[in-house]
Scaffold this motif. Structure first.
Motif, PDB file in Angstrom:
ATOM      1  N   GLN A  59      21.995  49.129 -12.597  1.00 44.58           N
ATOM      2  CA  GLN A  59      20.876  48.757 -13.450  1.00 44.58           C
ATOM      3  C   GLN A  59      20.898  49.650 -14.675  1.00 44.58           C
ATOM      4  O   GLN A  59      21.041  50.864 -14.558  1.00 44.58           O
ATOM      5  N   GLU A  60      20.765  49.075 -15.851  1.00 40.61           N
ATOM      6  CA  GLU A  60      20.795  49.858 -17.069  1.00 40.61           C
ATOM      7  C   GLU A  60      19.438  50.504 -17.275  1.00 40.61           C
ATOM      8  O   GLU A  60      18.454  49.829 -17.545  1.00 40.61           O
ATOM      9  N   ARG A  87      23.547  45.031  -5.695  1.00 36.15           N
ATOM     10  CA  ARG A  87      24.006  45.007  -7.081  1.00 36.15           C
ATOM     11  C   ARG A  87      22.976  44.285  -7.940  1.00 36.15           C
ATOM     12  O   ARG A  87      22.673  43.108  -7.732  1.00 36.15           O
ATOM     13  N   TRP A  88      22.416  45.008  -8.889  1.00 33.65           N
ATOM     14  CA  TRP A  88      21.348  44.535  -9.761  1.00 33.65           C
ATOM     15  C   TRP A  88      21.747  43.258 -10.506  1.00 33.65           C
ATOM     16  O   TRP A  88      22.817  43.175 -11.094  1.00 33.65           O
ATOM     17  N   SER A 105      20.898  36.141  -0.065  1.00 34.99           N
ATOM     18  CA  SER A 105      21.972  36.906   0.580  1.00 34.99           C
ATOM     19  C   SER A 105      21.490  38.283   0.998  1.00 34.99           C
ATOM     20  O   SER A 105      21.814  38.767   2.083  1.00 34.99           O
ATOM     21  N   ALA A 106      20.711  38.927   0.130  1.00 36.41           N
ATOM     22  CA  ALA A 106      20.186  40.252   0.450  1.00 36.41           C
ATOM     23  C   ALA A 106      19.241  40.182   1.645  1.00 36.41           C
ATOM     24  O   ALA A 106      19.310  41.023   2.548  1.00 36.41           O
ATOM     25  N   LYS A 107      18.374  39.186   1.679  1.00 39.72           N
ATOM     26  CA  LYS A 107      17.448  39.029   2.812  1.00 39.72           C
ATOM     27  C   LYS A 107      18.209  38.792   4.114  1.00 39.72           C
ATOM     28  O   LYS A 107      17.859  39.339   5.152  1.00 39.72           O
ATOM     29  N   HIS A 108      19.239  37.969   4.061  1.00 37.89           N
ATOM     30  CA  HIS A 108      20.041  37.676   5.248  1.00 37.89           C
ATOM     31  C   HIS A 108      20.739  38.942   5.752  1.00 37.89           C
ATOM     32  O   HIS A 108      20.771  39.212   6.953  1.00 37.89           O
TER      33      HIS A 108
END
Length: 69
Positions: A52-53, A19-20, A27-30
């Motif tokens: 993402q807009e 989520r942008w 958290s994303a890396k984990h």
């Protein structure tokens, strides 16, 4: 996340949706590291940025962005 880790063992390709501007980088890396451990060796992991807009990404703004109530 637990379902994704289980399913990763059986996947040919993994799509990881982030989520942008909301999901913390740590958290994303984990999560990606956990997926890599669960997936078979050589399974590609594709990242997708969600919500993402597009207009603001390319520098286009609508007239409504100029007016504030």
């Amino acid at each position: 996340m637990v379902d994704g880790l289980y399913l990763a063992r059986h996947a040919d390709v993994i799509t990881f949706i982030i989520r942008w501007a909301v999901t913390p980088q740590a958290s994303a890396k984990h999560a990606v590291a956990a997926l890599r451990e669960s997936a078979p060796e050589g399974t590609p992991i594709l990242a997708v940025l969600n919500q993402q807009e597009r207009a603001k990404l390319f520098g286009y703004y609508s007239y409504s962005d100029y007016y504030v109530d």
